[in-house]
Design a protein around this motif. Structure first.
Motif, mmCIF file in Angstrom:
data_model
loop_
_atom_site.group_PDB
_atom_site.id
_atom_site.type_symbol
_atom_site.label_atom_id
_atom_site.label_comp_id
_atom_site.label_asym_id
_atom_site.label_seq_id
_atom_site.Cartn_x
_atom_site.Cartn_y
_atom_site.Cartn_z
ATOM 1 N N LEU A 104 0.860 -1.175 0.000
ATOM 2 C CA LEU A 104 0.000 0.000 0.000
ATOM 3 C C LEU A 104 0.900 1.229 0.000
ATOM 4 N N ASP A 446 -4.859 4.158 -3.684
ATOM 5 C CA ASP A 446 -5.901 3.157 -3.867
ATOM 6 C C ASP A 446 -6.882 3.246 -2.693
ATOM 7 N N SER A 448 -9.651 1.923 -2.343
ATOM 8 C CA SER A 448 -10.378 0.689 -2.023
ATOM 9 C C SER A 448 -9.736 -0.030 -0.841
ATOM 10 N N LYS A 449 -8.508 0.357 -0.494
ATOM 11 C CA LYS A 449 -7.806 -0.237 0.643
ATOM 12 C C LYS A 449 -8.261 0.438 1.946
ATOM 13 N N ASP A 450 -7.878 -0.138 3.063
ATOM 14 C CA ASP A 450 -8.259 0.393 4.372
ATOM 15 C C ASP A 450 -7.299 1.524 4.739
ATOM 16 N N ALA A 454 -4.320 2.174 7.741
ATOM 17 C CA ALA A 454 -2.939 2.481 7.352
ATOM 18 C C ALA A 454 -2.452 3.739 8.057
#
Length: 469
Positions: A104, A446, A448-450, A454
Motif C-alpha cells: 500500500l 488506492d 479501495s484499501k483500508d 494504514a
C-alpha cells in the motif's frame, strides 16, 4: 483486418516497453542489472519475440539499456547517483517498494489514478490507426509530432509578449530525458543550480546526474521563501539555473504570492540566471488562475518543462519542454537521441487537447483532488493523535506532514515496510538531508484499501519511534 492486426502489434510493443521501464525504475540505479532475454520475456508476457525486440531497441535508443554480444541486455548504472545526507539506498528502496505487489503506497503521486483519459485516448488512436495504416504511417518526428507541438504551444500562449510557437516545443520519452537534453543544450552541466526545498526527487536526481552543484532554498510553512535569504544566495553563489514549481510548490503544496514570484524573476533576470519552470502540477492548483513564474520571467531565459501522464495517465508517459532560445542546439540533441515515439499516439493526444476534452477532464480531476484532500485531512485529524501537523495544500496531489516530536522519518519508513505500507520520507526531497522529520502523504492512492487503518499504523510507527531511546 490487416490494419487491426498491425494496431494490436503496435500496442503490444508499447506494453512491453512500459513493463521494462517499470522494471528498470524499480531496480537499484547504481549497479548494472541483467534483463530477461528476448525469448524469456516473450514467454513471460505471452507476446511475440519481435515485440520484445522492438521494445528493447527503444530503450537502447534512449540510453537506458545496452546489449552485450552473446550475453543479452543490461541496464546502465547511474553515473552520478544521489549522494550526500540522503543515501541512494533510501530513495531506491522507497521507489522499488512502492511498486511491489501487495504494497500500500501512501506516497504515490499520480493524479490520473483518480480519473484518467486513457480510454478516450485509445479510442482516438484506434480511429487514427485506420486512417494511417502501419505501412503508410508517417515517419517518426525527431522533435515530436507537429500537431501535438502546435497544440501545446497554443495552450501556453497568453499574450503577444508571452507566446510560443510549435518550433519552441520539444517532446521526449519522459521527464528524465527532457531535463538531460535541456541542461546539455544550454551548457548548464556542471554549473550551480538553485532549487526550492523540498524539491522533486526526480529533478534532484537529474541535476546530480548532470554533475551540478545544488543550492537549496527552504520553503516556509506558508509556501513562501525568505526573500532576503533568496537574494543573498543569488549573490553569494555563481547560480546559472533556478528550478521552481510553476503554481503550487511540489511536494509541499504551498502557493507563493504573485508579488514574490515577480520579485524573484526580477532578481533572476538581473543575474542572467536561467529559470526552469516545473509545470508538472501546474494544472492542479485549487485557486483559479494562479500566478506563475512564466508570467514575469525573462522569456529569453525561460524553459518550461512538464509531462503528460499526470493529466492523461500512464498511456501518455511523454515529457515536453518549451524554450524560445538555443533552438538549434536542442534540435541537434534531439536528432542525436532519435526518440522513436508513436506518432499516432501523439496525434491522439493532440486531438484530446484540441477538442478541449483535456480542459473538461482537468476541471473534474481538480475537483476530485480537492475532495480527496479534504477527506484525507479529516482522517488525519481523526487518527493523528497529535503526532503530526500539516498545512492545507493549495493544489497538487499530496500533503506535507511533519512529526510533532523529534523522529527520523526514514526509521518510520523501515518500520512500516514490514507491514507492507510505503511512505516517502521527507529527506528524499532534499540533496542536503533536510526535512528528516517530514513525509509526503498522497491522496491519489488506492482508496479501495483500508486507508484509516494504514494511517493508524503510520501514527503508531511514529509514536514507537519517538519513544525509542
Amino acid at each position: 483486418m490487416e490494419a487491426d492486426n498491425n494496431t494490436k502489434s503496435h500496442y503490444t510493443y508499447q506494453a512491453v516497453y512500459r513493463y521494462l521501464l517499470d522494471w528498470i525504475e524499480a531496480s537499484p540505479s547504481d549497479v548494472e542489472q541483467r534483463l530477461p532475454s528476448l525469448r524469456q520475456l516473450a514467454q513471460r508476457l505471452n507476446v511475440s519475440v519481435s515485440s520484445t525486440k522492438y521494445a528493447y531497441s527503444l530503450l537502447e535508443d534512449e540510453g537506458r539499456v545496452y546489449a552485450r554480444p552473446r550475453h543479452g541486455y543490461f541496464t546502465r548504472a547511474s553515473k552520478a547517483p544521489l549522494h550526500g545526507e540522503c543515501s541512494p539506498s533510501l530513495l531506491d528502496t522507497v521507489f522499488s517498494s512502492a511498486r511491489q505487489p501487495g504494497m500500500l503506497a501512501l506516497s504515490s503521486d499520480a493524479p490520473a489514478m483518480l480519473r484518467s483519459l486513457e480510454k478516450p485516448l485509445l479510442m482516438i488512436e484506434r480511429e487514427l490507426a485506420r486512417q494511417y495504416p502501419r505501412s503508410h504511417a508517417p515517419l517518426y518526428q525527431p522533435f515530436g509530432e507537429p500537431e501535438l507541438r502546435g497544440v501545446l504551444a497554443d495552450r501556453y500562449t497568453r499574450s503577444p509578449q508571452r507566446y510560443w510557437h510549435a518550433e519552441h516545443v520539444f517532446i521526449g520519452s519522459d521527464l528524465r530525458s527532457i531535463l538531460e537534453l535541456s541542461l546539455r543544450a544550454l551548457s548548464l552541466e556542471g554549473q550551480v543550480a538553485l532549487v526550492e526545498s523540498p524539491c522533486s526527487w526526480a529533478v534532484l536526481r537529474q541535476l546530480l546526474a548532470a554533475r551540478m552543484t545544488i543550492v537549496e532554498v527552504p520553503l516556509r510553512a506558508d509556501g513562501r521563501f525568505d526573500l532576503e535569504q533568496f537574494r543573498q544566495l543569488l549573490h553569494a553563489q555563481p547560480v546559472r539555473l533556478a528550478v521552481l514549481s510553476s503554481a503550487t510548490n511540489v511536494p509541499q503544496g504551498g502557493l507563493m504570492p504573485a508579488e514574490d514570484k515577480q520579485q524573484i524573476c526580477r532578481w533572476l533576470a538581473e543575474q542572467d540566471v536561467w529559470l526552469f519552470e516545473n509545470d508538472g502540477y501546474g494544472e492542479f492548483c485549487f485557486e483559479a488562475s494562479p500566478a506563475r513564474y512564466r508570467d514575469f520571467a525573462d522569456p529569453d531565459r525561460l524553459l518550461v518543462f512538464s509531462t503528460l501522464d499526470k493529466v492523461i495517465g500512464s498511456e501518455a508517459p511523454y515529457g515536453y519542454l518549451l524554450c524560445r532560445r538555443h533552438i538549434a542546439q536542442l534540435q541537434q540533441l534531439f536528432l542525436e537521441r532519435a526518440f522513436r515515439l508513436s506518432p499516432i499516439r501523439q496525434k491522439a493526444i493532440a486531438r484530446l487537447y484540441a477538442s478541449r476534452r483535456v480542459d473538461q477532464h482537468v476541471q473534474l480531476l481538480r475537483a476530485m483532488l480537492h475532495e480527496r484532500m479534504q477527506h484525507m485531512h479529516g482522517l488525519l485529524q481523526l487518527h493523528g493523535q497529535g503526532y503530526l501537523r500539516w498545512g492545507a495544500p493549495q493544489g497538487g496531489a499530496s500533503l506535507w506532514l511533519e512529526a510533532t516530536r523529534p523522529v527520523e522519518m526514514r526509521r518510520v519508513f523501515q518500520r512500516l515496510l514490514s507491514q507492507r505500507i510505503v511512505i516517502a520520507p521527507g529527506e528524499i526531497f532534499s540533496q542536503q538531508g533536510l526535512w528528516r522529520s517530514h513525509l509526503r502523504l498522497c491522496y491519489t492512492l488506492d482508496w479501495s484499501k483500508d486507508i484509516p487503518q494504514a494511517l493508524q499504523r503510520l501514527v503508531k510507527a511514529i509514536q514507537d519511534e519517538a519513544q525509542t531511546p
